[in-house]
Design a protein around this motif. Structure first.
Motif, PDB file in Angstrom:
ATOM      1  N   ALA A  72       0.827  -1.206   0.000  1.00 54.30           N
ATOM      2  CA  ALA A  72       0.000   0.000   0.000  1.00 54.30           C
ATOM      3  C   ALA A  72       0.863   1.257   0.000  1.00 54.30           C
ATOM      4  O   ALA A  72       0.579   2.224  -0.723  1.00 54.30           O
ATOM      5  CB  ALA A  72      -0.928  -0.008   1.210  1.00 54.30           C
ATOM      6  N   VAL A  73       1.914   1.248   0.800  1.00 52.22           N
ATOM      7  CA  VAL A  73       2.828   2.396   0.842  1.00 52.22           C
ATOM      8  C   VAL A  73       3.448   2.621  -0.537  1.00 52.22           C
ATOM      9  O   VAL A  73       3.531   3.761  -1.028  1.00 52.22           O
ATOM     10  CB  VAL A  73       3.919   2.180   1.905  1.00 52.22           C
ATOM     11  CG1 VAL A  73       5.026   3.230   1.772  1.00 52.22           C
ATOM     12  CG2 VAL A  73       3.316   2.216   3.305  1.00 52.22           C
ATOM     13  N   GLU A  74       3.870   1.531  -1.178  1.00 50.18           N
ATOM     14  CA  GLU A  74       4.483   1.677  -2.500  1.00 50.18           C
ATOM     15  C   GLU A  74       3.475   2.189  -3.526  1.00 50.18           C
ATOM     16  O   GLU A  74       3.814   3.049  -4.365  1.00 50.18           O
ATOM     17  CB  GLU A  74       5.075   0.350  -2.972  1.00 50.18           C
ATOM     18  CG  GLU A  74       5.769   0.481  -4.324  1.00 50.18           C
ATOM     19  CD  GLU A  74       6.416  -0.797  -4.818  1.00 50.18           C
ATOM     20  OE1 GLU A  74       7.276  -0.697  -5.717  1.00 50.18           O
ATOM     21  OE2 GLU A  74       6.070  -1.886  -4.314  1.00 50.18           O
ATOM     22  N   LEU A  75       2.243   1.705  -3.486  1.00 54.43           N
ATOM     23  CA  LEU A  75       1.238   2.172  -4.434  1.00 54.43           C
ATOM     24  C   LEU A  75       0.978   3.672  -4.275  1.00 54.43           C
ATOM     25  O   LEU A  75       0.794   4.384  -5.265  1.00 54.43           O
ATOM     26  CB  LEU A  75      -0.061   1.382  -4.253  1.00 54.43           C
ATOM     27  CG  LEU A  75      -0.012  -0.066  -4.767  1.00 54.43           C
ATOM     28  CD1 LEU A  75      -1.230  -0.845  -4.288  1.00 54.43           C
ATOM     29  CD2 LEU A  75       0.079  -0.097  -6.293  1.00 54.43           C
ATOM     30  N   GLU A  76       0.985   4.137  -3.052  1.00 52.66           N
ATOM     31  CA  GLU A  76       0.839   5.577  -2.834  1.00 52.66           C
ATOM     32  C   GLU A  76       2.031   6.329  -3.414  1.00 52.66           C
ATOM     33  O   GLU A  76       1.867   7.364  -4.077  1.00 52.66           O
ATOM     34  CB  GLU A  76       0.695   5.866  -1.344  1.00 52.66           C
ATOM     35  CG  GLU A  76       0.441   7.334  -1.035  1.00 52.66           C
ATOM     36  CD  GLU A  76       0.113   7.564   0.432  1.00 52.66           C
ATOM     37  OE1 GLU A  76      -0.775   8.385   0.712  1.00 52.66           O
ATOM     38  OE2 GLU A  76       0.757   6.928   1.298  1.00 52.66           O
TER      39      GLU A  76
END
Length: 291
Positions: A37-41
């Motif tokens: 999720a952090v990477e997608l953001e």
């Protein structure tokens, strides 16, 4: 930084990711899911849409792990979540992280919900209960396909999140919704250039959906025939509901949804692997080709 005053369209931006894997409740996968999720953001996606029968409880860890990305359910089944409980969970998450959560609701399917009766009336009753519990209409969206449910998404929600549709359906939905409501269709992506392999992966994934009348009836309403639904789906159907091929072809298919009236497109990677996988390399490729 988070800006609760921003409109939902502004917060979501043009692209998001639809994923069953991101809703995982396996404690052993928590770190991997949060890192994804952090990477997608960081990659620039504006929304995370949690596939399957998801809830605020599934969204909460992702919201805590990230800085400002919007997280929505796609969808929370009205048959399996009492409205008062759903409203309380949403309120708790909203108080802790204002503006970060969107309640995506849907009626699911007769084959998947034993209680399935008079789905439109049931959805209206569910929205009535959410109103009574204080859930603002601008913080919920509906998985709407047909005209009556699209009108409900226009009049009693922030908009619609149609699943398994085409640019032609997007134009139809926009016409019913009008300009203001959010229109955020889901689009399946197969990052495979070979036509035979790409369509094979797509047909394998589509098989279950072709047994669900809500989807097949919608296809028939929008120009497809019974022959298009046979044998795993015709090439015409596959090419309409999946984006596959090289970067330019995938980009062209995504752009077609925006051109038809979509504000935001929720991209689901389909690669023949487990449905709850986290295809991080494919997500990076999508971010690059859409940049």
């Amino acid at each position: 930084m988070d800006n609760p005053a921003a409109s939902l369209k502004e917060r979501l931006g043009r692209y998001g990711i639809w994923s069953v894997g991101l809703r995982s409740e396996d404690p052993g996968r928590r770190a991997e899911v949060d890192e994804s999720a952090v990477e997608l953001e960081e990659l620039g996606f504006g929304g995370l849409w949690l596939g399957g029968n998801s809830s605020a409880a599934n969204a909460a860890p992702l919201i805590r792990a990230t800085q400002g990305i919007t997280v929505g359910t796609s969808i929370q089944s009205i048959w399996q979540h009492e409205p008062a409980v759903a409203a309380a969970a949403r309120a708790e998450l909203e108080a802790a992280h204002p503006g970060r959560f969107v309640l995506g609701l849907g009626v699911s399917h007769a084959k998947l919900a034993e209680q399935y009766r008079r789905p439109y009336s049931a959805l209206v009753g569910y929205l009535d209960a959410l109103d009574a519990a204080g859930v603002p209409s601008e913080r919920r969206v509906l998985a709407a396909l047909g005209p009556k449910t699209l009108e409900l998404a226009r009049d009693r929600a922030a908009g619609a999140i149609p699943y398994l549709t085409t640019p032609e359906h997007t134009a139809y939905a926009r016409d019913i919704l009008g300009d203001a409501p959010l229109l955020a269709p889901e689009l399946k992506v197969v990052l495979e250039r070979n036509p035979e392999r790409a369509r094979g992966v797509a047909r394998d994934y589509l098989a279950m959906y072709l047994s669900l009348p809500n989807y097949t009836d919608n296809f028939l309403r929008h120009g497809f025939t019974e022959s298009d639904l046979a044998d795993g789906g015709s090439d015409r159907l596959i090419d309409a509901v999946f984006a596959w091929g090289d970067d330019s072809r995938v980009r062209e298919r995504v752009t077609a949804f925006h051109a038809a009236g979509a504000d935001h497109v929720a991209l689901q990677v389909v690669d023949g692997g487990p449905s709850d996988a986290l295809p991080r390399a494919a997500w990076r490729r999508l971010a690059d080709l859409l940049a």
